[in-house]
Design a protein around this motif. Structure first.
Motif, PDB file in Angstrom:
ATOM      1  N   PRO A   1       0.808  -1.213   0.000  1.00 44.68           N
ATOM      2  CA  PRO A   1       0.000   0.000   0.000  1.00 44.68           C
ATOM      3  C   PRO A   1       0.844   1.267   0.000  1.00 44.68           C
ATOM      4  O   PRO A   1       1.941   1.309   0.562  1.00 44.68           O
ATOM      5  CB  PRO A   1      -0.803  -0.111   1.297  1.00 44.68           C
ATOM      6  CG  PRO A   1       0.088  -0.894   2.205  1.00 44.68           C
ATOM      7  CD  PRO A   1       0.809  -1.875   1.321  1.00 44.68           C
ATOM      8  N   GLU A   2       0.352   2.279  -0.674  1.00 42.30           N
ATOM      9  CA  GLU A   2       0.864   3.639  -0.551  1.00 42.30           C
ATOM     10  C   GLU A   2      -0.063   4.418   0.386  1.00 42.30           C
ATOM     11  O   GLU A   2      -1.167   3.973   0.695  1.00 42.30           O
ATOM     12  CB  GLU A   2       0.917   4.350  -1.909  1.00 42.30           C
ATOM     13  CG  GLU A   2       2.074   3.924  -2.791  1.00 42.30           C
ATOM     14  CD  GLU A   2       1.878   2.546  -3.410  1.00 42.30           C
ATOM     15  OE1 GLU A   2       2.824   1.746  -3.359  1.00 42.30           O
ATOM     16  OE2 GLU A   2       0.771   2.279  -3.921  1.00 42.30           O
ATOM     17  N   ALA A   3       0.408   5.573   0.837  1.00 41.06           N
ATOM     18  CA  ALA A   3      -0.415   6.483   1.638  1.00 41.06           C
ATOM     19  C   ALA A   3      -0.630   7.763   0.849  1.00 41.06           C
ATOM     20  O   ALA A   3       0.302   8.286   0.234  1.00 41.06           O
ATOM     21  CB  ALA A   3       0.250   6.789   2.976  1.00 41.06           C
ATOM     22  N   ILE A   4      -1.866   8.238   0.845  1.00 44.11           N
ATOM     23  CA  ILE A   4      -2.207   9.485   0.158  1.00 44.11           C
ATOM     24  C   ILE A   4      -2.455  10.536   1.228  1.00 44.11           C
ATOM     25  O   ILE A   4      -3.334  10.389   2.083  1.00 44.11           O
ATOM     26  CB  ILE A   4      -3.445   9.320  -0.741  1.00 44.11           C
ATOM     27  CG1 ILE A   4      -3.189   8.243  -1.812  1.00 44.11           C
ATOM     28  CG2 ILE A   4      -3.771  10.639  -1.425  1.00 44.11           C
ATOM     29  CD1 ILE A   4      -3.630   6.865  -1.389  1.00 44.11           C
ATOM     30  N   LEU A   5      -1.663  11.605   1.201  1.00 42.27           N
ATOM     31  CA  LEU A   5      -1.705  12.661   2.203  1.00 42.27           C
ATOM     32  C   LEU A   5      -2.305  13.922   1.596  1.00 42.27           C
ATOM     33  O   LEU A   5      -1.960  14.306   0.475  1.00 42.27           O
ATOM     34  CB  LEU A   5      -0.292  12.974   2.709  1.00 42.27           C
ATOM     35  CG  LEU A   5       0.600  11.793   3.065  1.00 42.27           C
ATOM     36  CD1 LEU A   5       1.972  12.289   3.502  1.00 42.27           C
ATOM     37  CD2 LEU A   5      -0.030  10.936   4.142  1.00 42.27           C
ATOM     38  N   ASN A   6      -3.168  14.555   2.342  1.00 44.51           N
ATOM     39  CA  ASN A   6      -3.719  15.849   1.943  1.00 44.51           C
ATOM     40  C   ASN A   6      -2.839  16.921   2.578  1.00 44.51           C
ATOM     41  O   ASN A   6      -2.853  17.102   3.797  1.00 44.51           O
ATOM     42  CB  ASN A   6      -5.170  15.971   2.418  1.00 44.51           C
ATOM     43  CG  ASN A   6      -5.849  17.212   1.881  1.00 44.51           C
ATOM     44  OD1 ASN A   6      -5.339  17.878   0.998  1.00 44.51           O
ATOM     45  ND2 ASN A   6      -7.018  17.520   2.412  1.00 44.51           N
TER      46      ASN A   6
ATOM     47  N   GLY B   1      -5.061  22.668  -0.919  1.00 42.43           N
ATOM     48  CA  GLY B   1      -3.802  21.946  -0.942  1.00 42.43           C
ATOM     49  C   GLY B   1      -3.650  21.080  -2.179  1.00 42.43           C
ATOM     50  O   GLY B   1      -4.094  21.432  -3.272  1.00 42.43           O
ATOM     51  N   GLN B   2      -3.020  19.919  -1.992  1.00 44.10           N
ATOM     52  CA  GLN B   2      -2.826  18.958  -3.068  1.00 44.10           C
ATOM     53  C   GLN B   2      -2.627  17.591  -2.426  1.00 44.10           C
ATOM     54  O   GLN B   2      -2.350  17.490  -1.226  1.00 44.10           O
ATOM     55  CB  GLN B   2      -1.619  19.343  -3.934  1.00 44.10           C
ATOM     56  CG  GLN B   2      -1.617  18.675  -5.304  1.00 44.10           C
ATOM     57  CD  GLN B   2      -0.587  19.300  -6.244  1.00 44.10           C
ATOM     58  OE1 GLN B   2       0.217  20.130  -5.844  1.00 44.10           O
ATOM     59  NE2 GLN B   2      -0.624  18.899  -7.504  1.00 44.10           N
ATOM     60  N   LEU B   3      -2.761  16.526  -3.211  1.00 41.31           N
ATOM     61  CA  LEU B   3      -2.581  15.176  -2.700  1.00 41.31           C
ATOM     62  C   LEU B   3      -1.158  14.704  -2.992  1.00 41.31           C
ATOM     63  O   LEU B   3      -0.687  14.794  -4.129  1.00 41.31           O
ATOM     64  CB  LEU B   3      -3.595  14.224  -3.339  1.00 41.31           C
ATOM     65  CG  LEU B   3      -5.071  14.563  -3.091  1.00 41.31           C
ATOM     66  CD1 LEU B   3      -5.968  13.572  -3.817  1.00 41.31           C
ATOM     67  CD2 LEU B   3      -5.392  14.594  -1.598  1.00 41.31           C
ATOM     68  N   LEU B   4      -0.480  14.210  -1.969  1.00 40.04           N
ATOM     69  CA  LEU B   4       0.873  13.680  -2.109  1.00 40.04           C
ATOM     70  C   LEU B   4       0.843  12.195  -1.784  1.00 40.04           C
ATOM     71  O   LEU B   4       0.362  11.796  -0.710  1.00 40.04           O
ATOM     72  CB  LEU B   4       1.836  14.400  -1.162  1.00 40.04           C
ATOM     73  CG  LEU B   4       3.257  13.840  -1.085  1.00 40.04           C
ATOM     74  CD1 LEU B   4       3.964  13.975  -2.432  1.00 40.04           C
ATOM     75  CD2 LEU B   4       4.055  14.545   0.013  1.00 40.04           C
ATOM     76  N   VAL B   5       1.344  11.374  -2.710  1.00 37.41           N
ATOM     77  CA  VAL B   5       1.403   9.922  -2.508  1.00 37.41           C
ATOM     78  C   VAL B   5       2.805   9.553  -2.053  1.00 37.41           C
ATOM     79  O   VAL B   5       3.800   9.935  -2.687  1.00 37.41           O
ATOM     80  CB  VAL B   5       1.039   9.175  -3.809  1.00 37.41           C
ATOM     81  CG1 VAL B   5       1.091   7.660  -3.585  1.00 37.41           C
ATOM     82  CG2 VAL B   5      -0.349   9.594  -4.291  1.00 37.41           C
ATOM     83  N   VAL B   6       2.890   8.815  -0.942  1.00 32.30           N
ATOM     84  CA  VAL B   6       4.187   8.406  -0.406  1.00 32.30           C
ATOM     85  C   VAL B   6       4.239   6.884  -0.273  1.00 32.30           C
ATOM     86  O   VAL B   6       3.227   6.219  -0.074  1.00 32.30           O
ATOM     87  CB  VAL B   6       4.480   9.062   0.967  1.00 32.30           C
ATOM     88  CG1 VAL B   6       4.501  10.576   0.849  1.00 32.30           C
ATOM     89  CG2 VAL B   6       3.470   8.626   2.017  1.00 32.30           C
ATOM     90  N   THR B   7       5.460   6.342  -0.413  1.00 35.56           N
ATOM     91  CA  THR B   7       5.710   4.917  -0.205  1.00 35.56           C
ATOM     92  C   THR B   7       6.628   4.754   1.007  1.00 35.56           C
ATOM     93  O   THR B   7       7.292   5.697   1.431  1.00 35.56           O
ATOM     94  CB  THR B   7       6.383   4.281  -1.439  1.00 35.56           C
ATOM     95  OG1 THR B   7       7.646   4.917  -1.663  1.00 35.56           O
ATOM     96  CG2 THR B   7       5.522   4.448  -2.674  1.00 35.56           C
ATOM     97  N   MET B   8       6.654   3.520   1.543  1.00 34.16           N
ATOM     98  CA  MET B   8       7.509   3.243   2.696  1.00 34.16           C
ATOM     99  C   MET B   8       8.720   2.417   2.259  1.00 34.16           C
ATOM    100  O   MET B   8       8.578   1.382   1.606  1.00 34.16           O
ATOM    101  CB  MET B   8       6.725   2.502   3.780  1.00 34.16           C
ATOM    102  CG  MET B   8       7.536   2.256   5.044  1.00 34.16           C
ATOM    103  SD  MET B   8       6.584   1.420   6.342  1.00 34.16           S
ATOM    104  CE  MET B   8       5.478   2.750   6.818  1.00 34.16           C
ATOM    105  N   ARG B   9       9.911   2.882   2.627  1.00 40.75           N
ATOM    106  CA  ARG B   9      11.139   2.132   2.363  1.00 40.75           C
ATOM    107  C   ARG B   9      11.297   1.000   3.385  1.00 40.75           C
ATOM    108  O   ARG B   9      10.546   0.928   4.369  1.00 40.75           O
ATOM    109  CB  ARG B   9      12.342   3.067   2.437  1.00 40.75           C
ATOM    110  CG  ARG B   9      12.382   4.168   1.376  1.00 40.75           C
ATOM    111  CD  ARG B   9      13.708   4.896   1.482  1.00 40.75           C
ATOM    112  NE  ARG B   9      13.876   5.943   0.486  1.00 40.75           N
ATOM    113  CZ  ARG B   9      13.731   7.242   0.739  1.00 40.75           C
ATOM    114  NH1 ARG B   9      13.393   7.642   1.962  1.00 40.75           N
ATOM    115  NH2 ARG B   9      13.922   8.131  -0.202  1.00 40.75           N
ATOM    116  N   ALA B  10      12.311   0.181   3.153  1.00 40.29           N
ATOM    117  CA  ALA B  10      12.551  -0.949   4.048  1.00 40.29           C
ATOM    118  C   ALA B  10      12.865  -0.508   5.474  1.00 40.29           C
ATOM    119  O   ALA B  10      12.561  -1.211   6.445  1.00 40.29           O
ATOM    120  CB  ALA B  10      13.686  -1.821   3.508  1.00 40.29           C
TER     121      ALA B  10
END
Length: 296
Positions: free
Chosen positions: A43-48, A66-75
């Motif tokens: 899963p990714e996380a979508i941040l407002n 604002g805008q939507l920022l999609v982030v991924t999690m590293r190891a």
């Protein structure tokens, strides 16, 4: 990101410096969606988020523009920005992940790139974004908002008005109009969208409708009717006119929508009596509406 100091509503916000010391990256931690957008099974996380110099006190009214920022999690559990999705200077009342696509409801409180504030009547609409390997591209939905009316001199989107009838005759002729804050005068009739406007979403598809009180003034008087406008391809269209006023009624202030019911206090000019009318949306139109109209 560090929590914004202060209790109550501020507890849901966090921020971090963003380059210029006067700017902050502001996050509403209660507005986060999760889901796989890249197809890797994770899963990714979508941040407002919003980049702004707003003080903490301004956040009590919510995170706007604002805008939507999609982030991924590293190891190592650190976060990496994958990319932005959505339009800058827009609000996102809701967003979710469905079938590896980001489904967002978009609403504009501002409509120009320098962030100037407008008092606009632009209903929220749905847009779909999809990861193409390098960025989030829009895959479906509107590409620009429809604007019913502005408090400034900018002209709104085309609006298709119905013909309001009384005793089989036209009282307010239908036409397609574009409104600014002064209204529109044509063929001896003045049309004006009042400030009595409520967004609705009766079909829950993310594309809001607008209930709007529209005034026409001609040689037979001034009459306010209550319209339900939907979002067409490039114009507002009439879905119904629950109160089509040819001079029989006065619509009192304070009408409201709850669920599928519209409650309006209406004075009947013939008797002077005022009563509360509950008019229910049945999925296609309002049942037991007042007056008569014809689509233009």
């Amino acid at each position: 990101m560090r929590p914004v100091k202060g209790g109550g509503v501020l507890a849901s916000f966090a921020w971090a410096p963003a380059g210029d010391s006067s700017q902050k990256l502001i996050l509403n931690s209660r507005e986060i969606a999760y889901g796989d957008l890249t197809g890797d099974g994770e899963p990714e996380a979508i941040l407002n988020i919003l980049c702004s110099n707003l003080p903490a006190t301004a956040l009590r009214n919510g995170l706007r523009g604002g805008q939507l920022l999609v982030v991924t999690m590293r190891a190592d559990h650190s976060l990496k920005g994958l990319g932005y999705a959505g339009q800058a200077y827009a609000d996102y009342p809701s967003f979710r992940v469905e079938n590896q696509k980001l489904m967002a409801q978009v609403w504009y409180g501002r409509i120009d790139p320098i962030g100037a504030a407008y008092a606009v009547y632009a209903p929220a609409h749905s847009r779909t974004y999809q990861w193409n390997g390098t960025r989030f591209a829009q895959a479906a939905g509107r590409t620009s908002p429809l604007l019913l009316r502005s408090m400034e001199r900018s002209v709104g989107s085309p609006v298709r008005l119905a013909t309001i009838m009384r005793d089989g005759a036209s009282v307010c002729p239908g036409r397609t109009a574009r409104f600014d804050e002064r209204g529109l005068q044509t063929d001896g009739v003045m049309y004006k969208v009042t400030s009595n406007i409520r967004p609705t979403d009766f079909d829950h598809d993310g594309n809001q409708e607008l209930l709007a009180q529209v005034r026409c003034t001609g040689n037979r008087g001034t009459f306010d009717s209550l319209y339900l406008f939907g979002q067409g391809v490039d114009e507002f269209v009439v879905l119904d006119v629950p109160i089509a006023n040819g001079g029989q009624y006065v619509i009192q202030d304070g009408w409201q929508v709850k669920g599928n019911a519209l409650t309006v206090n209406v004075t009947l000019l013939a008797t002077g009596e005022t009563g509360a009318y509950s008019i229910v949306w049945n999925g296609k139109k309002f049942e037991n509406g007042l007056g008569a109209y014809q689509e233009a």
